[in-house]
Enzyme design. Structure first.
Site, PDB file in Angstrom:
ATOM      1  N   ARG A 143     -14.932  -8.250   6.987  1.00  0.00           N
ATOM      2  CA  ARG A 143     -13.744  -8.254   8.671  1.00  0.00           C
ATOM      3  C   ARG A 143     -14.659  -9.799   8.976  1.00  0.00           C
ATOM      4  O   ARG A 143     -16.094 -10.234   8.440  1.00  0.00           O
ATOM      5  CB  ARG A 143     -13.557  -8.013   9.057  1.00  0.00           C
ATOM      6  CG  ARG A 143     -12.734  -6.402   8.776  1.00  0.00           C
ATOM      7  CD  ARG A 143     -12.777  -5.691  10.047  1.00  0.00           C
ATOM      8  NE  ARG A 143     -12.123  -4.616  10.031  1.00  0.00           N
ATOM      9  CZ  ARG A 143     -11.034  -5.029  10.840  1.00  0.00           C
ATOM     10  NH1 ARG A 143     -10.671  -5.908  11.942  1.00  0.00           N
ATOM     11  NH2 ARG A 143      -9.300  -4.161  10.412  1.00  0.00           N
ATOM     12  N   GLU A 185       2.454  -6.307   0.660  1.00  0.00           N
ATOM     13  CA  GLU A 185       2.321  -5.188   0.801  1.00  0.00           C
ATOM     14  C   GLU A 185       3.045  -4.818   2.485  1.00  0.00           C
ATOM     15  O   GLU A 185       2.340  -5.396   2.893  1.00  0.00           O
ATOM     16  CB  GLU A 185       0.116  -5.051   1.345  1.00  0.00           C
ATOM     17  CG  GLU A 185      -0.004  -3.564   1.259  1.00  0.00           C
ATOM     18  CD  GLU A 185      -1.386  -3.035   1.418  1.00  0.00           C
ATOM     19  OE1 GLU A 185      -1.693  -3.721   0.408  1.00  0.00           O
ATOM     20  OE2 GLU A 185      -1.726  -1.978   1.624  1.00  0.00           O
ATOM     21  N   ASN A 239      -9.604   1.812  -1.126  1.00  0.00           N
ATOM     22  CA  ASN A 239     -10.021   1.414   0.174  1.00  0.00           C
ATOM     23  C   ASN A 239     -11.260   2.007   0.605  1.00  0.00           C
ATOM     24  O   ASN A 239     -11.331   2.737   0.927  1.00  0.00           O
ATOM     25  CB  ASN A 239      -9.469   0.785   1.157  1.00  0.00           C
ATOM     26  CG  ASN A 239      -9.427   0.267   2.434  1.00  0.00           C
ATOM     27  OD1 ASN A 239     -11.161   0.306   2.965  1.00  0.00           O
ATOM     28  ND2 ASN A 239      -8.671  -0.520   3.496  1.00  0.00           N
ATOM     29  N   HIS A 270      -1.473   1.909   4.432  1.00  0.00           N
ATOM     30  CA  HIS A 270      -1.808   1.857   5.523  1.00  0.00           C
ATOM     31  C   HIS A 270      -1.554   3.059   6.499  1.00  0.00           C
ATOM     32  O   HIS A 270      -0.253   3.226   6.688  1.00  0.00           O
ATOM     33  CB  HIS A 270      -0.984   0.567   7.196  1.00  0.00           C
ATOM     34  CG  HIS A 270      -2.089   0.211   8.263  1.00  0.00           C
ATOM     35  ND1 HIS A 270      -3.325   0.278   8.242  1.00  0.00           N
ATOM     36  CD2 HIS A 270      -2.259   1.303   9.341  1.00  0.00           C
ATOM     37  CE1 HIS A 270      -4.122   0.331   9.639  1.00  0.00           C
ATOM     38  NE2 HIS A 270      -3.639   1.136   9.493  1.00  0.00           N
ATOM     39  N   HIS A 307     -14.613   2.301   4.475  1.00  0.00           N
ATOM     40  CA  HIS A 307     -15.321   2.948   5.830  1.00  0.00           C
ATOM     41  C   HIS A 307     -16.059   4.313   4.764  1.00  0.00           C
ATOM     42  O   HIS A 307     -16.565   5.113   5.759  1.00  0.00           O
ATOM     43  CB  HIS A 307     -14.193   4.050   5.952  1.00  0.00           C
ATOM     44  CG  HIS A 307     -12.888   3.382   6.845  1.00  0.00           C
ATOM     45  ND1 HIS A 307     -13.697   2.485   8.250  1.00  0.00           N
ATOM     46  CD2 HIS A 307     -11.912   3.701   7.039  1.00  0.00           C
ATOM     47  CE1 HIS A 307     -12.365   2.602   8.878  1.00  0.00           C
ATOM     48  NE2 HIS A 307     -11.250   2.994   8.155  1.00  0.00           N
ATOM     49  N   THR A 339       4.737  -7.322  16.593  1.00  0.00           N
ATOM     50  CA  THR A 339       5.002  -6.572  16.238  1.00  0.00           C
ATOM     51  C   THR A 339       4.549  -5.715  16.520  1.00  0.00           C
ATOM     52  O   THR A 339       4.180  -4.804  17.412  1.00  0.00           O
ATOM     53  CB  THR A 339       6.806  -6.424  17.376  1.00  0.00           C
ATOM     54  OG1 THR A 339       7.233  -6.367  16.188  1.00  0.00           O
ATOM     55  CG2 THR A 339       7.275  -7.623  18.785  1.00  0.00           C
ATOM     56  N   GLU A 380      -9.274  -7.639   0.939  1.00  0.00           N
ATOM     57  CA  GLU A 380      -8.802  -7.915   2.273  1.00  0.00           C
ATOM     58  C   GLU A 380      -9.106  -9.121   2.612  1.00  0.00           C
ATOM     59  O   GLU A 380     -10.875  -8.836   3.576  1.00  0.00           O
ATOM     60  CB  GLU A 380      -8.072  -6.802   3.210  1.00  0.00           C
ATOM     61  CG  GLU A 380      -6.758  -5.666   2.898  1.00  0.00           C
ATOM     62  CD  GLU A 380      -6.913  -4.531   3.491  1.00  0.00           C
ATOM     63  OE1 GLU A 380      -7.732  -4.378   4.714  1.00  0.00           O
ATOM     64  OE2 GLU A 380      -6.473  -3.555   2.790  1.00  0.00           O
ATOM     65  N   ARG A 440     -17.781  -5.951   9.762  1.00  0.00           N
ATOM     66  CA  ARG A 440     -17.964  -4.251  11.048  1.00  0.00           C
ATOM     67  C   ARG A 440     -18.585  -2.952  10.032  1.00  0.00           C
ATOM     68  O   ARG A 440     -18.806  -2.094  10.260  1.00  0.00           O
ATOM     69  CB  ARG A 440     -17.236  -3.339  12.229  1.00  0.00           C
ATOM     70  CG  ARG A 440     -15.807  -3.688  11.293  1.00  0.00           C
ATOM     71  CD  ARG A 440     -15.153  -3.299  12.359  1.00  0.00           C
ATOM     72  NE  ARG A 440     -14.342  -4.349  13.663  1.00  0.00           N
ATOM     73  CZ  ARG A 440     -12.916  -4.558  14.075  1.00  0.00           C
ATOM     74  NH1 ARG A 440     -12.229  -3.507  13.180  1.00  0.00           N
ATOM     75  NH2 ARG A 440     -12.571  -4.861  14.546  1.00  0.00           N
TER      76      ARG A 440
HETATM   77  N1  PXP Z   1      -3.782  -2.022   3.155  1.00  0.00           N
HETATM   78  C1  PXP Z   1      -3.925  -2.619   4.116  1.00  0.00           C
HETATM   79  C2  PXP Z   1      -3.259  -3.535   4.232  1.00  0.00           C
HETATM   80  C3  PXP Z   1      -5.118  -2.484   5.327  1.00  0.00           C
HETATM   81  O1  PXP Z   1      -5.391  -3.574   6.515  1.00  0.00           O
HETATM   82  C4  PXP Z   1      -5.289  -0.864   5.669  1.00  0.00           C
HETATM   83  C5  PXP Z   1      -6.484  -0.450   6.189  1.00  0.00           C
HETATM   84  O2  PXP Z   1      -8.100  -1.661   6.213  1.00  0.00           O
HETATM   85  C6  PXP Z   1      -4.921  -0.074   4.361  1.00  0.00           C
HETATM   86  C7  PXP Z   1      -4.196  -0.593   3.423  1.00  0.00           C
HETATM   87  C8  PXP Z   1      -6.209   1.088   4.244  1.00  0.00           C
HETATM   88  O3  PXP Z   1      -5.099   1.655   5.852  1.00  0.00           O
HETATM   89  P1  PXP Z   1      -5.527   3.349   5.849  1.00  0.00           P
HETATM   90  O4  PXP Z   1      -7.128   3.493   6.137  1.00  0.00           O
HETATM   91  O5  PXP Z   1      -4.793   4.002   7.070  1.00  0.00           O
HETATM   92  O6  PXP Z   1      -5.246   4.221   4.539  1.00  0.00           O
END
Ligand code: PXP
Length: 244
Positions: free
Chosen positions: A53, A159, A8, A198, A11, A109, A78, A57
């Site tokens: 998003r 996922e 991903n 995540h 960032h 939750t 995503e 952002r």
């Molecule tokens: N999977 C999903 C569905 C996410 O929303 C995110 C965060 O954008 C990630 C994976 C990746 O998470 P992380 O940046 O904490 O590795």
């Protein structure tokens, strides 16, 4: 036991937006998420994930179109289930879409998408995506009720949200891992492909490989962080090696 790696790159765009959010046509604009994606692929990523998003952002629309064009693996877009972003997905035609919650009301939750409460809206988006040849993954908590809802929606992929696992320690972490394993088993028995992600990093990822029938892990923050020190290609290579 192993998994393939989706990187991903959100960032990388976060760093760019920190300086250039209002000045994206400046000649200095950097860093480029597309360049990061290509480096991640050289390091062994089998796919690139980006989250468009509603507030833009980090990743913005042109990133998604450029990624689709430039990468040699597959794009996993995503997105929240909003008409505006669905329309963009249907233009970009990524290989995969991962539906995630964006507003508080959509969240269970623990933070996955609530497929029970939002069944009707998800059903029509799943149909639109299926008709366009896009494979949909639902980002859900490792809860039997959510797996059952995903199965009844005929989602081809889920996922599993590993955030609670990543934040726990000791026996609580063991319990979260057990929950993920049970959820993965339930999903695979229902014929659903199991992905997860995540909060995973170089230290906590190994036990996640115990999830039955796990296919793909999507990892962002930790790899982008490591890439500051070793470069994206190497950061992805190290993670892909851990997962192999
Ligand atoms: N999977 C999903 C569905 C996410 O929303 C995110 C965060 O954008 C990630 C994976 C990746 O998470 P992380 O940046 O904490 O590795």
């Amino acid at each position: 036991m192993g998994a393939v790696l989706g990187v991903n790159i959100d960032h990388v765009a976060t760093v760019r937006q920190a300086r250039y959010a209002k000045n994206s046509s400046s000649i200095n604009v950097e860093p480029d998420p597309v360049e990061a994606a290509l480096a991640a692929e050289r390091g062994g990523a089998i796919g690139i994930t980006a989250h468009l998003r509603q507030d833009r952002r980090h990743v913005v629309d042109h990133d998604i179109f450029r990624l689709k064009e430039a990468i040699g693996t597959k794009l996993n877009l995503e997105m929240g289930n909003s008409p505006e972003i669905v329309a963009i997905a249907l233009k970009v035609l990524p290989a995969d879409v991962c539906l995630v919650p964006e507003s508080r009301e959509e969240v269970t939750t623990e933070g996955g998408l609530d497929c029970i409460a939002h069944r009707a809206a998800l059903e029509s988006t799943l149909k639109a995506m299926r008709d366009a040849g896009i494979r949909v993954s639902l980002f859900i908590d490792p809860e039997p009720g959510q797996i059952e809802a995903a199965a009844s929606l005929e989602a081809p992929v889920v996922e599993l949200h590993t955030g609670a696992y990543a934040e726990a320690s000791g026996v609580a972490r063991d319990a979260e891992l057990a929950r993920l394993i049970a959820a993965a088993r339930l999903a695979s028995e229902a014929g659903i492909q199991v992905n997860a992600g995540h909060g995973l990093n170089y230290v906590n990822v190994k036990p996640i490989l115990a999830l039955p029938k796990l296919v793909e892990l999507n990892i962002g923050h930790s790899i982008v962080s490591r890439s500051l020190f070793v470069g994206m290609e190497q950061a992805a290579r190290e993670m892909a090696a851990l997962l192999a």
